[in-house]
Write a protein that holds these residues in place. Structure first.
Motif, PDB file in Angstrom:
ATOM      1  N   GLU A  31      44.473-110.111  60.651  1.00  0.00           N
ATOM      2  CA  GLU A  31      45.266-110.275  59.421  1.00  0.00           C
ATOM      3  C   GLU A  31      46.683-110.721  59.756  1.00  0.00           C
ATOM      4  O   GLU A  31      47.219-111.642  59.126  1.00  0.00           O
ATOM      5  N   LEU A  32      47.295-110.059  60.726  1.00  0.00           N
ATOM      6  CA  LEU A  32      48.651-110.423  61.130  1.00  0.00           C
ATOM      7  C   LEU A  32      48.677-111.813  61.741  1.00  0.00           C
ATOM      8  O   LEU A  32      49.604-112.589  61.484  1.00  0.00           O
ATOM      9  N   ALA A  33      47.657-112.156  62.519  1.00  0.00           N
ATOM     10  CA  ALA A  33      47.602-113.490  63.135  1.00  0.00           C
ATOM     11  C   ALA A  33      47.583-114.572  62.054  1.00  0.00           C
ATOM     12  O   ALA A  33      48.282-115.588  62.177  1.00  0.00           O
ATOM     13  N   TYR A  34      46.804-114.361  61.004  1.00  0.00           N
ATOM     14  CA  TYR A  34      46.781-115.348  59.918  1.00  0.00           C
ATOM     15  C   TYR A  34      48.127-115.429  59.201  1.00  0.00           C
ATOM     16  O   TYR A  34      48.583-116.517  58.839  1.00  0.00           O
ATOM     17  N   LEU A  35      48.786-114.297  59.015  1.00  0.00           N
ATOM     18  CA  LEU A  35      50.105-114.302  58.390  1.00  0.00           C
ATOM     19  C   LEU A  35      51.103-115.079  59.246  1.00  0.00           C
ATOM     20  O   LEU A  35      51.855-115.921  58.735  1.00  0.00           O
ATOM     21  N   ILE A  36      51.097-114.818  60.535  1.00  0.00           N
ATOM     22  CA  ILE A  36      51.977-115.550  61.451  1.00  0.00           C
ATOM     23  C   ILE A  36      51.658-117.038  61.412  1.00  0.00           C
ATOM     24  O   ILE A  36      52.562-117.879  61.363  1.00  0.00           O
ATOM     25  N   ASP A  37      50.373-117.372  61.408  1.00  0.00           N
ATOM     26  CA  ASP A  37      49.964-118.771  61.410  1.00  0.00           C
ATOM     27  C   ASP A  37      50.468-119.509  60.173  1.00  0.00           C
ATOM     28  O   ASP A  37      50.910-120.649  60.252  1.00  0.00           O
ATOM     29  N   VAL A  38      50.441-118.839  59.030  1.00  0.00           N
ATOM     30  CA  VAL A  38      50.852-119.468  57.763  1.00  0.00           C
ATOM     31  C   VAL A  38      52.371-119.510  57.621  1.00  0.00           C
ATOM     32  O   VAL A  38      52.933-120.501  57.164  1.00  0.00           O
ATOM     33  N   LYS A  39      53.042-118.453  58.000  1.00  0.00           N
ATOM     34  CA  LYS A  39      54.477-118.315  57.718  1.00  0.00           C
ATOM     35  C   LYS A  39      55.399-118.878  58.797  1.00  0.00           C
ATOM     36  O   LYS A  39      56.555-119.175  58.517  1.00  0.00           O
ATOM     37  N   CYS A  40      54.900-119.010  60.010  1.00  0.00           N
ATOM     38  CA  CYS A  40      55.765-119.450  61.100  1.00  0.00           C
ATOM     39  C   CYS A  40      55.513-120.917  61.433  1.00  0.00           C
ATOM     40  O   CYS A  40      54.370-121.359  61.469  1.00  0.00           O
ATOM     41  N   PRO A  41      56.584-121.658  61.695  1.00  0.00           N
ATOM     42  CA  PRO A  41      56.393-123.053  62.110  1.00  0.00           C
ATOM     43  C   PRO A  41      55.776-123.109  63.505  1.00  0.00           C
ATOM     44  O   PRO A  41      55.988-122.212  64.331  1.00  0.00           O
ATOM     45  N   ASN A  42      55.007-124.152  63.732  1.00  0.00           N
ATOM     46  CA  ASN A  42      54.442-124.339  65.060  1.00  0.00           C
ATOM     47  C   ASN A  42      55.573-124.472  66.061  1.00  0.00           C
ATOM     48  O   ASN A  42      56.471-125.295  65.889  1.00  0.00           O
ATOM     49  N   SER A  43      55.529-123.626  67.066  1.00  0.00           N
ATOM     50  CA  SER A  43      56.618-123.576  68.038  1.00  0.00           C
ATOM     51  C   SER A  43      56.198-122.721  69.222  1.00  0.00           C
ATOM     52  O   SER A  43      55.172-122.029  69.180  1.00  0.00           O
ATOM     53  N   ARG A  44      57.014-122.772  70.226  1.00  0.00           N
ATOM     54  CA  ARG A  44      56.804-121.909  71.391  1.00  0.00           C
ATOM     55  C   ARG A  44      56.830-120.448  70.962  1.00  0.00           C
ATOM     56  O   ARG A  44      56.019-119.638  71.415  1.00  0.00           O
ATOM     57  N   GLU A  45      57.753-120.116  70.065  1.00  0.00           N
ATOM     58  CA  GLU A  45      57.895-118.733  69.611  1.00  0.00           C
ATOM     59  C   GLU A  45      56.628-118.255  68.887  1.00  0.00           C
ATOM     60  O   GLU A  45      56.187-117.117  69.080  1.00  0.00           O
ATOM     61  N   LYS A  46      56.064-119.138  68.066  1.00  0.00           N
ATOM     62  CA  LYS A  46      54.828-118.786  67.370  1.00  0.00           C
ATOM     63  C   LYS A  46      53.706-118.564  68.382  1.00  0.00           C
ATOM     64  O   LYS A  46      52.940-117.596  68.259  1.00  0.00           O
ATOM     65  N   SER A  47      53.627-119.431  69.366  1.00  0.00           N
ATOM     66  CA  SER A  47      52.607-119.279  70.404  1.00  0.00           C
ATOM     67  C   SER A  47      52.777-117.959  71.146  1.00  0.00           C
ATOM     68  O   SER A  47      51.796-117.261  71.428  1.00  0.00           O
ATOM     69  N   LEU A  48      54.007-117.615  71.457  1.00  0.00           N
ATOM     70  CA  LEU A  48      54.268-116.342  72.129  1.00  0.00           C
ATOM     71  C   LEU A  48      53.898-115.161  71.242  1.00  0.00           C
ATOM     72  O   LEU A  48      53.335-114.165  71.722  1.00  0.00           O
ATOM     73  N   ALA A  49      54.204-115.257  69.960  1.00  0.00           N
ATOM     74  CA  ALA A  49      53.842-114.180  69.030  1.00  0.00           C
ATOM     75  C   ALA A  49      52.326-113.973  69.017  1.00  0.00           C
ATOM     76  O   ALA A  49      51.840-112.835  69.040  1.00  0.00           O
ATOM     77  N   MET A  50      51.579-115.051  68.994  1.00  0.00           N
ATOM     78  CA  MET A  50      50.119-114.952  68.998  1.00  0.00           C
ATOM     79  C   MET A  50      49.621-114.357  70.317  1.00  0.00           C
ATOM     80  O   MET A  50      48.734-113.492  70.318  1.00  0.00           O
TER      81      MET A  50
END
Length: 68
Positions: A31-50
């Motif tokens: 659930e959190l992964a989908y939220l991050i995927d939708v709300k965060c721009p594609n970036s190094r930071e998003k990749s690290l969050a995942m």
């Protein structure tokens, strides 16, 4: 013999009730992964969050496997 090392590096067969706990953790993380995927721009930071979210699931499941 170091009991911590022995415990950390052995196979832990699932015990009764553990698979349901693993699944619950994975579902909430997904659930959190989908939220991050939708709300965060594609970036190094998003990749690290995942990646860190995947690590969180792994360590939470290890806590169950190793300590119950």
């Amino acid at each position: 013999m170091n009991q911590q090392i022995e415990n950390n590096f052995k196979y832990h067969a699932p015990k009764e009730g553990q698979p349901a706990k693993y699944e619950a953790i994975r579902e909430k993380a997904k659930e959190l992964a989908y939220l991050i995927d939708v709300k965060c721009p594609n970036s190094r930071e998003k990749s690290l969050a995942m990646t860190k979210l995947e690590e969180t699931v792994m360590w939470a499941n290890a806590a169950i496997a190793r300590n119950e």
